[in-house]
Design a protein around this motif. Structure first.
Motif, short mmCIF file in Angstrom:
data_model
loop_
_atom_site.label_atom_id
_atom_site.label_comp_id
_atom_site.label_asym_id
_atom_site.label_seq_id
_atom_site.Cartn_x
_atom_site.Cartn_y
_atom_site.Cartn_z
N PRO A 8 79.83 -76.86 -48.41
CA PRO A 8 78.68 -77.04 -47.51
C PRO A 8 77.69 -78.03 -48.09
CG PRO A 8 78.58 -74.92 -48.64
CD PRO A 8 79.92 -75.49 -48.94
N ARG A 9 77.08 -78.79 -47.22
CA ARG A 9 76.06 -79.72 -47.69
C ARG A 9 74.86 -78.98 -48.24
NH1 ARG A 9 76.14 -82.99 -42.13
NH2 ARG A 9 77.82 -84.49 -42.53
N LYS A 10 74.19 -79.57 -49.20
CA LYS A 10 72.91 -79.04 -49.65
C LYS A 10 71.86 -79.34 -48.58
CE LYS A 10 73.79 -79.18 -54.61
NZ LYS A 10 73.31 -79.67 -55.94
N LEU A 11 70.73 -78.65 -48.69
CA LEU A 11 69.72 -78.74 -47.64
C LEU A 11 68.37 -79.16 -48.21
CD1 LEU A 11 68.77 -78.25 -44.69
CD2 LEU A 11 68.31 -75.89 -45.36
N LEU A 12 67.78 -80.16 -47.59
CA LEU A 12 66.42 -80.59 -47.91
C LEU A 12 65.49 -80.13 -46.79
CD1 LEU A 12 64.32 -82.33 -49.49
CD2 LEU A 12 65.04 -84.27 -48.06
N ALA A 59 67.18 -71.25 -46.74
CA ALA A 59 67.72 -71.33 -48.11
C ALA A 59 67.91 -72.79 -48.55
CB ALA A 59 69.03 -70.57 -48.21
N PRO A 60 66.84 -73.60 -48.54
CA PRO A 60 66.98 -75.00 -48.94
C PRO A 60 67.20 -75.13 -50.45
CG PRO A 60 64.67 -74.49 -48.65
CD PRO A 60 65.44 -73.27 -48.19
N ASP A 61 67.80 -76.24 -50.83
CA ASP A 61 67.96 -76.55 -52.25
C ASP A 61 66.76 -77.31 -52.79
OD1 ASP A 61 70.98 -75.83 -52.83
OD2 ASP A 61 70.91 -76.79 -50.86
N ALA A 62 66.03 -77.98 -51.90
CA ALA A 62 64.85 -78.73 -52.31
C ALA A 62 63.86 -78.76 -51.15
CB ALA A 62 65.23 -80.16 -52.73
N VAL A 63 62.58 -78.86 -51.49
CA VAL A 63 61.51 -78.90 -50.49
C VAL A 63 60.55 -80.02 -50.87
CG1 VAL A 63 59.69 -77.62 -49.31
CG2 VAL A 63 61.66 -76.39 -50.23
N ILE A 64 60.20 -80.86 -49.88
CA ILE A 64 59.17 -81.87 -50.12
C ILE A 64 58.15 -81.81 -48.98
CG2 ILE A 64 60.50 -83.72 -48.98
CD1 ILE A 64 59.19 -85.61 -51.13
N PHE A 65 56.88 -81.96 -49.35
CA PHE A 65 55.79 -81.92 -48.39
C PHE A 65 55.23 -83.33 -48.21
CE2 PHE A 65 56.15 -77.67 -49.84
CZ PHE A 65 55.64 -76.84 -48.86
N GLY A 66 55.17 -83.77 -46.96
CA GLY A 66 54.52 -85.03 -46.65
C GLY A 66 53.04 -84.82 -46.40
N LEU A 297 64.47 -75.74 -55.92
CA LEU A 297 64.34 -74.29 -55.92
C LEU A 297 65.45 -73.66 -56.75
CD1 LEU A 297 63.48 -73.80 -52.14
CD2 LEU A 297 61.90 -73.66 -54.06
N PRO A 298 65.18 -72.47 -57.36
CA PRO A 298 63.93 -71.70 -57.32
C PRO A 298 62.86 -72.28 -58.24
CG PRO A 298 65.56 -70.59 -58.69
CD PRO A 298 66.26 -71.77 -58.09
N LEU A 299 61.60 -71.81 -58.03
CA LEU A 299 60.46 -72.26 -58.82
C LEU A 299 60.23 -71.33 -60.01
CD1 LEU A 299 57.95 -73.08 -55.91
CD2 LEU A 299 59.61 -74.61 -57.00
N ASP A 300 59.40 -71.83 -60.92
CA ASP A 300 59.07 -71.05 -62.11
C ASP A 300 58.25 -69.80 -61.73
OD1 ASP A 300 58.71 -70.95 -65.20
OD2 ASP A 300 56.67 -70.77 -64.40
N LEU A 301 58.70 -68.65 -62.20
CA LEU A 301 58.07 -67.38 -61.86
C LEU A 301 56.60 -67.35 -62.25
CD1 LEU A 301 58.06 -64.39 -61.03
CD2 LEU A 301 59.01 -63.85 -63.28
N GLY A 302 56.28 -67.79 -63.46
CA GLY A 302 54.90 -67.75 -63.92
C GLY A 302 53.98 -68.61 -63.08
N VAL A 331 71.03 -67.59 -48.94
CA VAL A 331 71.86 -68.60 -49.57
C VAL A 331 73.33 -68.19 -49.53
CG1 VAL A 331 71.86 -67.73 -51.95
CG2 VAL A 331 71.94 -70.19 -51.54
N ALA A 332 73.59 -66.89 -49.48
CA ALA A 332 74.97 -66.42 -49.45
C ALA A 332 75.65 -66.74 -48.12
CB ALA A 332 74.99 -64.90 -49.69
#
Length: 334
Positions: A8-12, A59-66, A297-302, A331-332
């Motif tokens: 499957p393709r990754k998702l942005l 369940a994206p692999d990456a997120v960017i905000f414009g 993703l995922p991001l740092d917990l702290g 994601v599953a």
């Protein structure tokens, strides 16, 4: 489409941050929510909640905000009346718009404020990036301009009242069923119709319904202009009149040709195309092969716990920690 046995393709996920902030400002101002420093935070909090919901759903692999460049505008330099007539923004909204980039960067999410440009240009570039890297893309916005980016790789979640779950997710097929316009013709459609919210008049005498019929029956505007220029619009008029006979509506071929042949019609159309076309060549700064870089993703917990905790809403912090710092359950499903 990918081969049946292809992974499957990754998702942005591309987020039109100003769009979400505006909607949440008006929807949540009554809460009066402030962060631990006493600054207004209801729009930021509402945007974050919606993004968490979207991340859990897609369940994206990456997120960017414009983000919009709020100090300079290439489009306004070209057309000083661009977006003229809009009501002045509330000071509390302005303050949250100014803080949004810092807030999202602190979380570890990727942001882009292109000099002189807008979030729309980030959306266009995100769709292009996904195509070039063979990813899928979901653009989250309330702006119809993003419909022109819909493709086999890119869908648009158009936010309406009711939030993420109640908003339509548009792919090429659903766009046609809901709006009657193919994605590859949407920019032509918008340029003909104009955009009152941006103070861009359309081509005189060509409203939404007429524009939709014109593009559905005649194809691209390049074909339309060529027929008008080299054949006095005879083929166009005949095509539209034939459609009118088939559907039992009034013939309008000659009328539409006359309106499009007016000296100012093509000039208005081409100017709107110039203003509405999103820049799709921006460097998004995404490095998906480098774990831990902004936007992945995922991001740092702290970081999630600290930054979201500063908003002072415990249930949102708990939700953010669960969704942003771990793989979402969905994601599953991919």
């Amino acid at each position: 489409m990918p081969a049946p046995d292809a992974p499957p393709r990754k998702l942005l996920l591309v987020v039109d941050a100003p769009s979400l902030l505006h909607r949440n400002h008006h929807a949540r101002a009554h809460t009066g929510l402030v962060d631990r420093s006493g600054r207004p935070a209801w729009a930021l909090h509402g945007m974050l909640r919606q993004i968490i919901e979207a991340i859990e759903r897609f369940a994206p692999d990456a997120v960017i905000f414009g983000l919009d460049d709020r100090k300079a505008s290439v489009r306004e330099e070209l057309y000083p009346a661009y977006k003229a007539g809009r009501a002045a923004k509330d000071e509390a909204l302005v303050e949250q718009l100014d803080r949004a980039g810092t807030f999202l960067d602190a979380l570890g999410l990727a942001t882009l404020t292109p000099p002189g440009l807008e979030a729309d240009d980030v959306s266009a570039s995100g769709a292009r990036w996904a195509r070039d890297h063979d990813w899928n893309c979901v653009i989250i916005t309330s702006d119809r301009d993003a419909f022109s980016h819909i493709s086999e790789h890119t869908r648009v979640l158009r936010l309406i009242n009711g939030g993420i779950d109640a908003s339509p997710l548009l792919d090429p097929t659903r766009l046609v069923s809901m709006y009657g316009i193919a994605a590859e013709h949407y920019l032509d459609f918008a340029a003909l119709r104009g955009d009152p919210s941006d103070n861009l008049p359309g081509v005189s005498g060509i409203g939404e319904k007429t524009a939709a019929v014109l593009l559905t029956q005649a194809g691209s505007m390049q074909t339309v202009w060529a027929d008008i220029e080299h054949n006095e619009g005879r083929t166009l008029a005949a095509t539209l009149d034939s459609w009118a006979v088939e559907t039992g509506t009034r013939r309008m071929g000659a009328t539409i040709v006359r309106k499009l042949a007016a000296p100012e019609a093509r000039e208005r159309y081409e100017f709107n195309i110039q203003m509405m076309s999103g820049r799709d060549d921006l460097d998004l700064g995404l490095t998906p092969d480098v774990p831990g870089t902004p936007g992945l993703l995922p991001l740092d917990l702290g970081r999630v716990n600290t930054v979201v905790g500063y908003l002072g809403v415990e249930r949102t912090t708990t939700l953010a920690v669960r969704v942003l710092s771990t793989d979402p359950a969905s994601v599953a499903l991919r």
